[in-house]
Design a protein around this motif. Structure first.
Motif, PDB file in Angstrom:
ATOM      1  N   SER A  54       0.827  -1.206   0.000  1.00 23.08           N
ATOM      2  CA  SER A  54       0.000   0.000   0.000  1.00 23.08           C
ATOM      3  C   SER A  54       0.867   1.265   0.000  1.00 23.08           C
ATOM      4  O   SER A  54       0.575   2.248  -0.682  1.00 23.08           O
ATOM      5  CB  SER A  54      -0.920   0.012   1.221  1.00 23.08           C
ATOM      6  OG  SER A  54      -1.784  -1.099   1.194  1.00 23.08           O
ATOM      7  N   PHE A  55       1.957   1.210   0.749  1.00 24.69           N
ATOM      8  CA  PHE A  55       2.870   2.359   0.816  1.00 24.69           C
ATOM      9  C   PHE A  55       3.509   2.636  -0.538  1.00 24.69           C
ATOM     10  O   PHE A  55       3.610   3.775  -0.983  1.00 24.69           O
ATOM     11  CB  PHE A  55       3.951   2.097   1.875  1.00 24.69           C
ATOM     12  CG  PHE A  55       4.978   3.177   1.953  1.00 24.69           C
ATOM     13  CD1 PHE A  55       4.696   4.394   2.575  1.00 24.69           C
ATOM     14  CD2 PHE A  55       6.234   2.999   1.394  1.00 24.69           C
ATOM     15  CE1 PHE A  55       5.645   5.392   2.635  1.00 24.69           C
ATOM     16  CE2 PHE A  55       7.182   3.999   1.450  1.00 24.69           C
ATOM     17  CZ  PHE A  55       6.885   5.196   2.082  1.00 24.69           C
ATOM     18  N   HIS A  56       3.940   1.561  -1.226  1.00 22.12           N
ATOM     19  CA  HIS A  56       4.552   1.717  -2.547  1.00 22.12           C
ATOM     20  C   HIS A  56       3.553   2.278  -3.553  1.00 22.12           C
ATOM     21  O   HIS A  56       3.887   3.131  -4.384  1.00 22.12           O
ATOM     22  CB  HIS A  56       5.101   0.376  -3.041  1.00 22.12           C
ATOM     23  CG  HIS A  56       6.337  -0.066  -2.306  1.00 22.12           C
ATOM     24  ND1 HIS A  56       7.386   0.786  -2.038  1.00 22.12           N
ATOM     25  CD2 HIS A  56       6.689  -1.277  -1.792  1.00 22.12           C
ATOM     26  CE1 HIS A  56       8.341   0.126  -1.388  1.00 22.12           C
ATOM     27  NE2 HIS A  56       7.932  -1.130  -1.215  1.00 22.12           N
ATOM     28  N   ARG A  57       2.332   1.805  -3.492  1.00 20.33           N
ATOM     29  CA  ARG A  57       1.293   2.324  -4.380  1.00 20.33           C
ATOM     30  C   ARG A  57       1.070   3.822  -4.150  1.00 20.33           C
ATOM     31  O   ARG A  57       0.956   4.609  -5.083  1.00 20.33           O
ATOM     32  CB  ARG A  57      -0.019   1.578  -4.158  1.00 20.33           C
ATOM     33  CG  ARG A  57      -0.030   0.157  -4.729  1.00 20.33           C
ATOM     34  CD  ARG A  57      -1.376  -0.468  -4.492  1.00 20.33           C
ATOM     35  NE  ARG A  57      -1.427  -1.825  -5.006  1.00 20.33           N
ATOM     36  CZ  ARG A  57      -2.477  -2.627  -4.867  1.00 20.33           C
ATOM     37  NH1 ARG A  57      -3.568  -2.173  -4.230  1.00 20.33           N
ATOM     38  NH2 ARG A  57      -2.446  -3.847  -5.359  1.00 20.33           N
ATOM     39  N   LEU A  61       1.776   6.891  -6.783  1.00 20.36           N
ATOM     40  CA  LEU A  61       0.689   7.808  -7.111  1.00 20.36           C
ATOM     41  C   LEU A  61       1.088   9.260  -6.835  1.00 20.36           C
ATOM     42  O   LEU A  61       0.815  10.164  -7.637  1.00 20.36           O
ATOM     43  CB  LEU A  61      -0.559   7.432  -6.300  1.00 20.36           C
ATOM     44  CG  LEU A  61      -1.806   8.298  -6.529  1.00 20.36           C
ATOM     45  CD1 LEU A  61      -2.240   8.203  -7.983  1.00 20.36           C
ATOM     46  CD2 LEU A  61      -2.932   7.868  -5.609  1.00 20.36           C
ATOM     47  N   LEU A  62       1.759   9.471  -5.694  1.00 18.90           N
ATOM     48  CA  LEU A  62       2.201  10.810  -5.319  1.00 18.90           C
ATOM     49  C   LEU A  62       3.227  11.347  -6.317  1.00 18.90           C
ATOM     50  O   LEU A  62       3.150  12.505  -6.750  1.00 18.90           O
ATOM     51  CB  LEU A  62       2.789  10.789  -3.911  1.00 18.90           C
ATOM     52  CG  LEU A  62       3.204  12.140  -3.324  1.00 18.90           C
ATOM     53  CD1 LEU A  62       1.983  13.048  -3.194  1.00 18.90           C
ATOM     54  CD2 LEU A  62       3.868  11.959  -1.961  1.00 18.90           C
ATOM     55  N   LEU A  63       4.190  10.497  -6.711  1.00 22.47           N
ATOM     56  CA  LEU A  63       5.214  10.908  -7.661  1.00 22.47           C
ATOM     57  C   LEU A  63       4.613  11.234  -9.027  1.00 22.47           C
ATOM     58  O   LEU A  63       4.956  12.236  -9.656  1.00 22.47           O
ATOM     59  CB  LEU A  63       6.265   9.795  -7.797  1.00 22.47           C
ATOM     60  CG  LEU A  63       7.410  10.065  -8.777  1.00 22.47           C
ATOM     61  CD1 LEU A  63       8.196  11.301  -8.338  1.00 22.47           C
ATOM     62  CD2 LEU A  63       8.326   8.852  -8.866  1.00 22.47           C
ATOM     63  N   THR A  64       3.681  10.393  -9.474  1.00 22.17           N
ATOM     64  CA  THR A  64       3.017  10.626 -10.761  1.00 22.17           C
ATOM     65  C   THR A  64       2.243  11.941 -10.745  1.00 22.17           C
ATOM     66  O   THR A  64       2.282  12.723 -11.698  1.00 22.17           O
ATOM     67  CB  THR A  64       2.064   9.467 -11.088  1.00 22.17           C
ATOM     68  OG1 THR A  64       2.805   8.233 -11.105  1.00 22.17           O
ATOM     69  CG2 THR A  64       1.413   9.673 -12.445  1.00 22.17           C
TER      70      THR A  64
END
Length: 253
Positions: A54-57, A61-64
């Motif tokens: 979940s953290f990686h997702r 998402l934040l970076l995108t």
């Protein structure tokens, strides 16, 4: 063995079996409890793994989102610049002119011009304004070619005179004791030419009496100077070291 002893013996045997049963039950209970714990323990790493996923997702998402935001800002900035310079092209023109001529300051006057969106006429600082032109009398002396090169380095050329008004204007700001090159020269056979390629009109000239000296054909350049009769033109050797007057078109903003 009497009945009493038999009863006690029976009671002891019964207690022994009961204790054994308790021990067995406790062992089974511990075994069952241990197996239950072993069966329940695997979900813990699974929860941890799900948390990392979940953290990686969320990070992706934040970076995108951040990259998309930067791209949008870049596009908006480009559109704003294009709109600004499209609506105000004079900003580009002024910067280009100032950069090319190495001028950091302009002196402007407001006017009512027929040119669309052009309400200011400007000359570089310390230049003199007349009609649609700017003029700059130099204070150092040089040959004709050196003088023309200096004017050219400022985005100008040696002065061209086509009217009495222009002649009168420039002579009012010149030093009576000096001579100044103007942009008139003879490439040969007394065929006078202006440096800006405009026609030489013999009916609008301001030669001193007796000038140009046709007997001195090597005097192929022209200065404006003051004599007893007033200001006028005189042909001289192009190697003569005199002052000069530079001229350029006004900058309209």
């Amino acid at each position: 063995m009497d009945s009493r002893n038999q009863a006690e013996c029976g009671s002891a045997k019964h207690k022994g079996r009961f204790s054994e049963n308790i021990y067995i039950n406790k062992s089974l209970k511990n075994k069952f409890d241990s197996s239950d714990m072993d069966a329940d323990s695997p979900p813990a790493p699974q929860k941890k793994s799900m948390s990392r996923e979940s953290f990686h997702r969320f990070s992706k998402l934040l970076l995108t989102s951040f990259i998309i935001l930067l791209l949008l800002l870049k596009i908006l900035f480009a559109i704003a610049l294009i709109t600004l310079f499209k609506n105000h092209p004079q900003l580009l023109d002024e910067k280009a002119i100032i950069k090319e001529l190495n001028y950091t300051e302009l002196e402007c006057t407001k006017q009512y011009s027929l040119l669309k969106d052009k309400v200011w006429s400007c000359c570089p600082k310390d230049w003199k304004s007349f009609s649609s032109q700017c003029y700059f009398p130099t204070i150092d002396t040089a040959s004709y070619s050196e003088s023309e090169e200096k004017c050219s380095s400022m985005g100008a050329h040696l002065m061209v005179i086509h009217s009495q008004e222009e002649q009168d204007f420039i002579t009012k700001i010149l030093d009576h004791k000096a001579a100044y090159y103007i942009g008139l020269l003879d490439p040969g056979h007394r065929q006078w030419r202006w440096v800006d390629q405009t026609p030489y009109n013999e009916s609008v000239t301001f030669w001193h009496p007796g000038e140009p000296n046709n007997d001195k054909k090597n005097e192929q350049c022209v200065v404006v100077n003051h004599r007893a009769s007033g200001w006028g033109w005189n042909d001289v050797l192009c190697s003569s070291k005199v002052n000069s007057v530079c001229q350029m078109k006004k900058i309209y903003l």
